[in-house]
Design an enzyme around this catalytic site. Structure first.
Site, short mmCIF file in Angstrom:
data_model
loop_
_atom_site.label_atom_id
_atom_site.label_comp_id
_atom_site.label_asym_id
_atom_site.label_seq_id
_atom_site.Cartn_x
_atom_site.Cartn_y
_atom_site.Cartn_z
N SER A 29 0.78 -1.21 0.25
CA SER A 29 0.00 -0.13 -0.16
C SER A 29 1.01 1.14 -0.07
O SER A 29 1.66 1.55 0.84
CB SER A 29 -0.90 0.18 1.33
N HIS A 60 -3.97 0.78 -4.45
CA HIS A 60 -3.37 -0.47 -5.24
C HIS A 60 -3.66 -0.23 -6.60
O HIS A 60 -4.70 -0.13 -7.02
CB HIS A 60 -3.81 -1.68 -4.58
N HIS A 82 -4.88 -9.71 -1.50
CA HIS A 82 -4.90 -9.78 0.02
C HIS A 82 -5.99 -11.16 0.18
O HIS A 82 -7.09 -11.12 -0.01
CB HIS A 82 -5.47 -8.65 0.67
N TYR A 84 -7.95 -11.06 2.78
CA TYR A 84 -9.14 -10.26 3.33
C TYR A 84 -10.09 -9.95 2.32
O TYR A 84 -11.14 -9.71 2.44
CB TYR A 84 -8.69 -9.24 4.26
N GLU A 85 -9.38 -10.02 0.93
CA GLU A 85 -10.38 -9.42 -0.10
C GLU A 85 -11.37 -10.52 -0.53
O GLU A 85 -12.31 -10.59 -1.27
CB GLU A 85 -9.59 -9.14 -1.24
N ALA A 112 3.01 -2.22 3.91
CA ALA A 112 2.82 -0.97 5.05
C ALA A 112 2.22 -1.96 6.28
O ALA A 112 1.34 -2.64 6.14
CB ALA A 112 1.48 0.01 4.57
N MET A 210 -1.37 -7.21 7.16
CA MET A 210 -2.47 -8.23 6.55
C MET A 210 -1.81 -8.82 5.31
O MET A 210 -2.78 -9.35 4.59
CB MET A 210 -3.91 -7.23 6.22
N SER A 211 -0.61 -9.03 5.00
CA SER A 211 -0.23 -9.63 3.71
C SER A 211 0.99 -10.13 4.02
O SER A 211 1.48 -10.66 5.31
CB SER A 211 0.07 -8.38 2.90
N ASN A 234 1.79 3.27 10.92
CA ASN A 234 0.98 3.79 12.25
C ASN A 234 1.54 3.00 13.35
O ASN A 234 2.09 2.07 13.19
CB ASN A 234 -0.45 3.64 11.89
N HIS A 246 -7.25 4.05 7.22
CA HIS A 246 -6.33 3.77 5.94
C HIS A 246 -5.83 4.79 5.52
O HIS A 246 -4.68 4.46 4.80
CB HIS A 246 -7.32 2.94 5.02
N1 ADE Z 1 -1.37 -2.08 7.98
C1 ADE Z 1 -1.14 -0.78 8.02
N2 ADE Z 1 -1.09 -0.62 9.49
C2 ADE Z 1 -1.58 -1.90 9.97
C3 ADE Z 1 -2.17 -1.97 11.26
N3 ADE Z 1 -2.07 -1.21 12.27
N4 ADE Z 1 -2.46 -3.22 11.53
C4 ADE Z 1 -2.66 -4.05 10.48
N5 ADE Z 1 -2.31 -3.94 9.21
C5 ADE Z 1 -1.71 -2.67 8.94
#
Ligand code: ADE
Length: 273
Positions: A29, A60, A82, A84-85, A112, A210-211, A234, A246
């Site tokens: 991302s 993306h 992903h 989750y998609e 990310a 998540m990847s 973050n 996001h």
């Molecule tokens: N991708 C970016 N920040 C994230 C977070 N805090 N948790 C999971 N996936 C993320």
């Protein structure tokens, strides 16, 4: 997974390319900009490639970009698939199999992620030294094709030690501070809760995303050398007194994009054999 589908996809991609790529890149991302450094890239939209799934996430791009990057022939995924998609693990990792079929033996996987380690700050880059698969699934489940890799592949060296040292050396040379740590793969799409963040920290995670974990397992199974880099977008839930969005992920990755580009470009330019 159907290896014929992999072969068909690879044949389609190979047809479009002037040169054989040596290095694969998966750009997370907000990090797809690296592909813009490729000289006169050949771009191939995912929807044109036989059997390729289509990306749905904002930020993306959904295409392959191939060509010369700092003197190396690369093929980059601008946007990934992903779990989750709703894609299966086999679909998520299909492009890695296609890269392998194209002859690629080295892959740089970026993402990310949220920082779990209290020493980290948003905007930090983290070299991935290891991972925790917290996704409750595995791309290698099911019958094993011995032609692709072993039934029980070793994961103790899946993040290539030589590449890690090379990345450290490049960071030092460019005066870029990099963190190192363990990436925890969650399914998402809900961000983790503060309690889950505490749990993941106790388990040894330094970042959460998540990847990456499915692609790394598949690349390891295929005997590819892997370098993984997280952009800490973050701090994970509960660490700061603010909700996760996001938008923030995209904003932070945009801010560190310059450093990320410099680092990864240099890593690729001087990537050891
Ligand atoms: N991708 C970016 N920040 C994230 C977070 N805090 N948790 C999971 N996936 C993320």
């Amino acid at each position: 997974m159907d290896q014929n589908a992999v072969k068909e996809a690879a044949a389609y991609v190979r047809e479009k390319l002037a040169d054989t790529p040596a290095v694969g890149l998966i750009l997370g991302s907000g990090l797809g900009v690296l592909a813009e450094e490729i000289n006169n890239p050949v771009t191939i939209p995912y929807q044109d490639i036989p059997h390729f799934p289509e990306s749905t996430v904002a930020g993306h791009k959904g295409q392959l970009a191939a060509g010369d990057l700092k003197g190396k022939q690369v093929i980059a995924m601008q946007g990934r698939f992903h779990y989750y998609e709703g894609y299966s693990m086999k679909q998520v990792t299909f492009p890695v199999r296609v890269m392998k079929e194209l002859g690629i033996e080295s892959i740089v996987i970026t993402n990310a992620a949220g920082g779990i380690n209290e020493q980290f700050n948003p905007g930090d880059l983290m070299l991935i030294t290891d991972h925790i698969n917290n996704m409750g699934d595995n791309p290698l489940l099911g019958p094993n094709d011995e032609a692709l890799g072993e039934r029980f592949p070793d994961m103790s060296q899946v993040y290539d030690a030589t590449y890690l040292q090379h990345a450290r050396d490049c960071a030092t040379k460019l005066d870029i501070t990099v963190q190192e740590g363990v990436y925890t793969g969650n399914t998402g799409p809900a961000y983790e809760t503060p309690a889950e963040v505490r749990m993941l920290r106790t388990l040894g995670g330094d970042a959460v995303g998540m990847s990456t974990v499915p692609e790394v397992i598949t690349a390891g199974h295929a005997g590819m050398r892997v370098l993984g880099i997280s952009c800490i977008a973050n701090m994970a839930a509960g660490m700061l007194d603010q909700p996760l969005t996001h938008t923030e992920v995209i904003e932070t990755t945009e801010k560190v994009r310059g450093e990320f580009l410099r680092l990864v470009s240099e890593i690729i330019r001087t990537l050891p054999n």
